[in-house]
Write an enzyme that holds these catalytic residues in place. Structure first.
Site, PDB file in Angstrom:
ATOM      1  N   HIS A   1      -9.677   4.879  -3.117  1.00 39.84           N
ATOM      2  CA  HIS A   1      -8.569   3.766  -3.045  1.00 39.84           C
ATOM      3  C   HIS A   1      -9.592   2.365  -3.357  1.00 39.84           C
ATOM      4  O   HIS A   1      -9.594   1.582  -2.811  1.00 39.84           O
ATOM      5  CB  HIS A   1      -8.044   3.655  -1.609  1.00 39.84           C
ATOM      6  CG  HIS A   1      -6.873   2.994  -1.665  1.00 39.84           C
ATOM      7  ND1 HIS A   1      -6.214   2.184  -2.569  1.00 39.84           N
ATOM      8  CD2 HIS A   1      -6.113   2.525  -0.504  1.00 39.84           C
ATOM      9  CE1 HIS A   1      -4.953   1.726  -2.230  1.00 39.84           C
ATOM     10  NE2 HIS A   1      -5.039   1.994  -0.936  1.00 39.84           N
TER      11      HIS A   1
ATOM     12  N   GLN B   1      -7.861  -1.116  -2.611  1.00 35.21           N
ATOM     13  CA  GLN B   1      -8.108  -1.454  -1.167  1.00 35.21           C
ATOM     14  C   GLN B   1      -9.375  -2.214  -0.943  1.00 35.21           C
ATOM     15  O   GLN B   1      -9.406  -3.342  -0.176  1.00 35.21           O
ATOM     16  CB  GLN B   1      -7.811  -0.398  -0.484  1.00 35.21           C
ATOM     17  CG  GLN B   1      -7.903  -0.294   1.107  1.00 35.21           C
ATOM     18  CD  GLN B   1      -6.612  -1.187   1.566  1.00 35.21           C
ATOM     19  OE1 GLN B   1      -5.612  -0.938   1.677  1.00 35.21           O
ATOM     20  NE2 GLN B   1      -7.213  -2.271   2.491  1.00 35.21           N
TER      21      GLN B   1
ATOM     22  N   ASP C   1      -8.856   4.321   9.301  1.00 39.89           N
ATOM     23  CA  ASP C   1      -7.583   4.654   8.589  1.00 39.89           C
ATOM     24  C   ASP C   1      -6.930   5.704   9.290  1.00 39.89           C
ATOM     25  O   ASP C   1      -7.665   6.143  10.391  1.00 39.89           O
ATOM     26  CB  ASP C   1      -8.242   5.097   7.205  1.00 39.89           C
ATOM     27  CG  ASP C   1      -7.125   5.399   6.190  1.00 39.89           C
ATOM     28  OD1 ASP C   1      -5.857   5.234   6.443  1.00 39.89           O
ATOM     29  OD2 ASP C   1      -7.423   6.025   5.243  1.00 39.89           O
TER      30      ASP C   1
ATOM     31  N   CYS D   1      -6.787  -0.439   6.716  1.00 43.13           N
ATOM     32  CA  CYS D   1      -6.106  -0.583   5.313  1.00 43.13           C
ATOM     33  C   CYS D   1      -4.521  -0.618   5.503  1.00 43.13           C
ATOM     34  O   CYS D   1      -3.737  -0.974   4.660  1.00 43.13           O
ATOM     35  CB  CYS D   1      -6.355   0.666   4.411  1.00 43.13           C
ATOM     36  SG  CYS D   1      -6.213   2.143   5.240  1.00 43.13           S
TER      37      CYS D   1
ATOM     38  N   ARG E   1      -4.962  -7.966  -0.818  1.00 44.91           N
ATOM     39  CA  ARG E   1      -4.555  -7.058  -1.893  1.00 44.91           C
ATOM     40  C   ARG E   1      -4.108  -7.674  -2.940  1.00 44.91           C
ATOM     41  O   ARG E   1      -4.334  -7.565  -4.275  1.00 44.91           O
ATOM     42  CB  ARG E   1      -3.370  -5.866  -1.242  1.00 44.91           C
ATOM     43  CG  ARG E   1      -4.000  -5.106  -0.014  1.00 44.91           C
ATOM     44  CD  ARG E   1      -4.867  -4.195  -0.636  1.00 44.91           C
ATOM     45  NE  ARG E   1      -4.679  -3.390  -1.687  1.00 44.91           N
ATOM     46  CZ  ARG E   1      -3.913  -2.321  -1.564  1.00 44.91           C
ATOM     47  NH1 ARG E   1      -3.378  -1.882  -0.364  1.00 44.91           N
ATOM     48  NH2 ARG E   1      -3.649  -1.674  -2.594  1.00 44.91           N
TER      49      ARG E   1
HETATM   50  N1  NVA Z   1      -5.995   7.581   3.700  1.00 45.30           N
HETATM   51  C1  NVA Z   1      -4.649   7.218   3.634  1.00 45.30           C
HETATM   52  C2  NVA Z   1      -4.626   5.397   2.986  1.00 45.30           C
HETATM   53  C3  NVA Z   1      -3.149   4.964   2.889  1.00 45.30           C
HETATM   54  C4  NVA Z   1      -3.318   3.801   2.496  1.00 45.30           C
HETATM   55  C5  NVA Z   1      -3.944   7.874   2.714  1.00 45.30           C
HETATM   56  O1  NVA Z   1      -4.257   8.464   1.750  1.00 45.30           O
HETATM   57  O2  NVA Z   1      -2.528   8.054   3.091  1.00 45.30           O
HETATM   58  N1   CP Z   2      -3.094   0.201   2.152  1.00 43.46           N
HETATM   59  C1   CP Z   2      -2.204   0.784   1.382  1.00 43.46           C
HETATM   60  O1   CP Z   2      -2.596   1.171   0.135  1.00 43.46           O
HETATM   61  O2   CP Z   2      -0.856   0.552   1.749  1.00 43.46           O
HETATM   62  P1   CP Z   2       0.482   1.142   1.029  1.00 43.46           P
HETATM   63  O3   CP Z   2       0.418   2.581   1.027  1.00 43.46           O
HETATM   64  O4   CP Z   2       1.546   0.544   1.990  1.00 43.46           O
HETATM   65  O5   CP Z   2       0.430   0.862  -0.450  1.00 43.46           O
END
Ligand code: NVA
Ligand code: CP
Length: 306
Positions: free
Chosen positions: A129, A132, A223, A263, A291
């Site tokens: 990610h 982020q 997270d 996040c 962001r």
């Molecule tokens: N680890 C989480 C991050 C969400 C922004 C996911 O992949 O759902």
């Molecule tokens: N942190 C993040 O990526 O949030 P969303 O899943 O809401 O985009």
């Protein structure tokens, strides 16, 4: 930022230490209205998973740059009916100037990049990610002034966000400690890449001991325990991850000036308590705002805006 013009951003290892510093500097300047950039381009958003922050912050950033955004939700395009990626990629390439994709497999993102000329941005995969983490580093820089030498401790599942944090911290000269249950450690390939970038100058530490990891850290980061696509195992994960919860007790082990990041979205009462989220050490809302600034800098750089 001519250096990034036309390139893909599939993960943090795609950029150099100098380039990430330039991006963070530009993001801070854009946030402070010290520079104003314009580009009359079209950004596509192809998201196979839910999103609030990434979707809205990319959209607003592009509007503020003077560009347009197209939401290519798989439910309203042929993508959702199974049109092959190699066909979709070559067609979207002919219409759009830049494309941000949120999906499961990193391989799918790589296929998009292979079959299109326009910049492809990783808006979250199971592996990384990176957008982020640009915002996270901007938030830490705002708080401490200097990134180099600071220590970030991540507690939770060793997946996408943890992976990008490891690479991002190594790129900016921060120490990174990742505390996970033994069965949820980060992928070895990412660990090796982070160590290679750090090159012995900074620490890349894995542990299953949350207290040892938090000790003296400047940033505590967590997270969700079950990421998107892992909902079926959410209940069995709770007792395994419970010792890694970011709560007042764990925060007391960190540096006395430490900040807390997440996040989002958060599962309050699981990976983080209400008290910590709403407490004075939380920089979570600044982090979410960042962001937009970080991605505006990224878009402007990949598109060569001036
Ligand atoms: N680890 C989480 C991050 C969400 C922004 C996911 O992949 O759902
Ligand atoms: N942190 C993040 O990526 O949030 P969303 O899943 O809401 O985009």
């Amino acid at each position: 930022m001519e250096a990034l013009k036309g390139r893909d951003f599939l993960g943090l290892a795609d950029i150099t230490p100098d380039e990430i510093q330039e991006l963070l500097k530009l993001a801070a300047q854009l946030k402070g209205n010290q520079v104003s950039l314009r580009c009359n381009k079209v950004l596509g958003l192809l998201f196979y998973k839910a999103s609030t922050r990434t979707r809205v912050s990319f959209s607003v950033a592009m509007y503020q740059l003077g560009g347009q955004v197209m939401d290519l939700n798989p439910n309203v395009t042929q993508v959702g009916r199974g049109e092959p990626v190699i066909d979709t990629a070559r067609v979207l390439d002919r219409y759009l100037d830049i494309l941000a994709i949120r999906t499961f497999e990193q391989k799918e993102l790589e296929t998009f990049a292979e079959y299109s000329q326009i910049p492809i941005i990783n808006a979250l995969t199971d592996l990384e990610h990176p957008c982020q983490v640009l915002a996270d580093l901007l938030t830490i820089q705002e708080r401490f002034g200097e990134l180099s030498g600071a220590t970030l401790t991540y507690l939770g599942d060793g997946n996408n966000v943890a992976h990008s944090l490891m690479l991002g911290c190594a790129l900016v000269g921060m120490n990174v400690r990742v505390a996970t249950p033994p069965a949820y450690q980060p992928e070895q390939g990412i660990v090796e890449r982070a160590k290679q970038i750090a090159n012995g100058r900074t620490q890349v530490m894995l542990t299953d001991d949350p207290v040892a990891a938090a000790k003296g850290a400047h940033v505590l980061y967590t997270d969700v325990w079950a990421s998107m696509g892992q909902e079926a195992s959410a209940d069995e994960r709770i007792p395994v991850f419970q010792p890694y919860q970011v709560n007042e007790q764990l925060l007391a082990c960190a540096d006395s000036e430490a900040i807390v990041l997440h996040c989002l979205p958060a599962h309050r009462g699981e990976e983080i308590t209400d008290e910590v989220m709403e407490g004075t050490r939380s920089r979570i809302w600044d982090q979410a705002e960042n962001r937009m600034h970080a991605q505006k800098a990224l878009l402007a750089s990949l598109l060569g805006a001036d």
